[in-house]
Design an enzyme around this catalytic site. Structure first.
Site, PDB file in Angstrom:
ATOM      1  CE  LYS A  35      -3.783  -4.855 -19.901  1.00 33.04           C
ATOM      2  NZ  LYS A  35      -2.870  -5.827 -20.560  1.00 33.04           N
TER       3      LYS A  35
ATOM      4  CB  SER B  17       0.537  -5.271 -18.585  1.00 33.03           C
ATOM      5  OG  SER B  17      -0.185  -5.807 -19.695  1.00 33.03           O
TER       6      SER B  17
ATOM      7  CB  SER C 123       0.088  -8.874 -20.425  1.00 32.94           C
ATOM      8  OG  SER C 123       1.250  -8.133 -20.205  1.00 32.94           O
TER       9      SER C 123
HETATM   10  N1  GLN Z   1       5.717  -8.217 -19.587  1.00 32.45           N
HETATM   11  C1  GLN Z   1       5.838  -8.122 -21.016  1.00 32.45           C
HETATM   12  C2  GLN Z   1       6.245  -6.725 -21.406  1.00 32.45           C
HETATM   13  O1  GLN Z   1       6.483  -5.954 -20.553  1.00 32.45           O
HETATM   14  C3  GLN Z   1       4.590  -8.536 -21.673  1.00 32.45           C
HETATM   15  C4  GLN Z   1       3.568  -7.480 -21.633  1.00 32.45           C
HETATM   16  C5  GLN Z   1       2.308  -7.873 -22.320  1.00 32.45           C
HETATM   17  O2  GLN Z   1       2.074  -9.032 -22.644  1.00 32.45           O
HETATM   18  N2  GLN Z   1       1.522  -6.870 -22.597  1.00 32.45           N
HETATM   19  O3  GLN Z   1       6.344  -6.402 -22.533  1.00 32.45           O
END
Ligand code: GLN
Length: 472
Positions: A67, A142, A166
């Site tokens: 990532k 994400s 994410s």
């Molecule tokens: N979708 C969640 C957010 O927008 C989790 C994101 C994540 O785990 N980085 O915060």
């Protein structure tokens, strides 16, 4: 070589060690695939083949997709943000170094939501990622680039980060395995921070064995991250084929309202399967789980507003000077460099932390967090694991939720409670609903990763999910 690309990471590593597969050829084949990617999964692809790994390297030279928010020395590390465009860090994240040291060299950096804020990968400054099962749909977020790359066979395995879901949610939406480790199991050194009390790195893989193998080489205490502990013992490779004597708790709060009927049906079918493998499946209660999302969307933005203060045009990446004074430079840089979701989170977080509102918002959210820790403690007094669907929906259409942040936030309904409690959870592919993958989440007490993965292995075997349509 196309046969070699069908192997899991563990299988490919074993083939390399047995002298049946040349690591340079494997790397080159994946490099060509990654370079030809049409899903938008990558922000950078290696242009050279790395030196051969040591002959006994446990990860066998099998290439790794990473990532973008992991710092990689001399290689763009932009966390999906315009404000870090072109930023090449002077050092590499501990976890990337560890994996490279174990024989998994860097193949590519993967696209992601900006600063890991999002559930669809549509918040990336470098464009969306398409779901390989249906290119009109999102891969989740994400860590959407990592999930899409593994599901499409563009990389054998990948790592991502999970703050509220994410890793698990994109794994579910792409039909692969994603593990969020216990908070502190993996070093955060060199991970561009979103919410420091929640962020954890973990693997996204084709199967449970690969997740265990990568995680084994990720975990460890790191002097550069004082919150890292490592794991109490070496992570075992999973072998279990039944669930005899395993007690699964099904929390009514996360398995009813708000979960799409097709997702719920797939979840219930897997509960039946778990019973047939010998598991005891009973309802359990997580009374505070319905408040987890609200608490998360105060705590995570509060921490983000502090973490993101460092992007001021002085230290990293973008600077917008104009004729402004210093303060003007800061504000112009941040106005131009951050996307809409990041700005929304900074405003939410700054507000939640402001004097006069701190107790009412941030303070109360922290209390909910403590209650959730207690809920899980009570559940694990009676059950080995808590199981839920991973995501309330299958992959949704690109653009479907971009205008409605609250609808987007609901994607994390089933994953955020474990994040707030700091406990590990895996998502495994759980069959299809309407032709699209669904995920089955297994959460356990802190540092129970080996046991979670063992149980996941038994279910994976019985489910016999065929991920191949995505790789056709
Ligand atoms: N979708 C969640 C957010 O927008 C989790 C994101 C994540 O785990 N980085 O915060």
């Amino acid at each position: 070589m196309s046969d070699a690309l069908a192997l899991t990471g563990a299988q490919a590593a074993a083939a390399v060690r047995a002298g049946e597969l040349a690591p340079a050829e494997l790397f080159e084949a994946y490099r060509a695939r990654a370079a030809a990617d049409e899903l938008g999964a990558f922000t950078w692809v290696a242009d050279e083949t790395p030196p051969a790994p040591a002959p006994d390297a446990p990860l066998g030279g099998v290439p790794l997709a990473v990532k973008d928010l992991f710092c990689t020395a001399g290689i763009p590390s932009q966390a999906g943000s315009r404000i870090l465009e072109g930023y090449r860090p002077p050092y590499t994240a501990t976890v990337v170094e560890r994996l490279a040291g174990a024989g998994a060299p860097l193949l590519a950096k993967t696209n992601q939501d900006e600063f890991a804020m999002g559930s669809s990968n549509e918040n990336s400054a470098f464009g969306p990622v398409l779901n390989p099962w249906d290119r009109t749909r999102v891969p989740g977020g994400s860590s959407g680039g990592s999930a899409a790359a593994v599901a499409a066979g563009l990389a054998p395995w990948a790592i991502g980060t999970d703050t509220g879901g994410s890793i698990r949610q994109p794994a579910a939406l792409c039909g692969i395995v994603g593990l969020k480790p216990t908070y502190g199991a993996v070093s955060r050194y060199g991970m561009i921070a979103f919410a420091s009390s929640l962020d954890q790195a973990g693997p996204l893989t084709r199967d449970v064995t690969d997740a265990a193998l990568l995680f084994r080489h990720m975990t460890g205490r790191d002097a550069c991250d004082s919150t890292s502990l490592g794991s109490p013992e070496e992570i075992a490779l999973p072998v279990r084929e039944d669930l005899r004597g395993v007690r699964l708790g099904v929390p009514s709060e996360l398995t009813g309202e708000g979960i799409e009927p097709g997702v719920l049906a797939a979840f219930e079918a897997t509960l039946e399967l778990a019973r047939s493998l010998g598991a005891e499946v009973e309802p359990c209660a997580l009374p505070h789980a319905p408040h987890a999302l609200a608490a998360y969307y105060l705590i995570a933005p509060a921490e983000a507003s502090s973490n993101l203060a460092r992007f001021d045009g002085v230290r990293y990446g973008l600077r917008v000077d104009g004729d402004a004074d210093l303060l003007g430079m800061y504000t112009r840089t941040r106005a131009a460099g951050f996307g809409a979701e990041v700005k929304r989170r900074i405003m939410l977080g700054t507000y939640a932390l402001s004097s006069g509102y701190y107790d009412a918002y941030y303070g109360r959210a922290q209390k909910v967090r403590t209650k959730l820790v207690e809920d899980f403690r009570d559940a694990f007094a009676r059950f080995d694991f808590v199981v839920t669907p991973t995501s309330p929906t299958v992959a949704f259409k690109l653009g479907e939720k971009t205008a409605d942040p609250l609808a987007m936030y609901l994607s994390d309904y089933c994953t955020v409670p474990m994040s707030l409690a700091g406990i590990p959870a895996v998502s495994i592919p759980n069959g299809l609903s309407g032709g699209l993958p669904t995920g089955f989440q297994i959460a356990g007490p802190a540092f129970s990763e080996s046991r979670i993965l063992d149980a996941a292995h038994a279910l994976e075997r019985a489910l016999a999910f065929d991920g191949s349509p995505a790789r056709a």
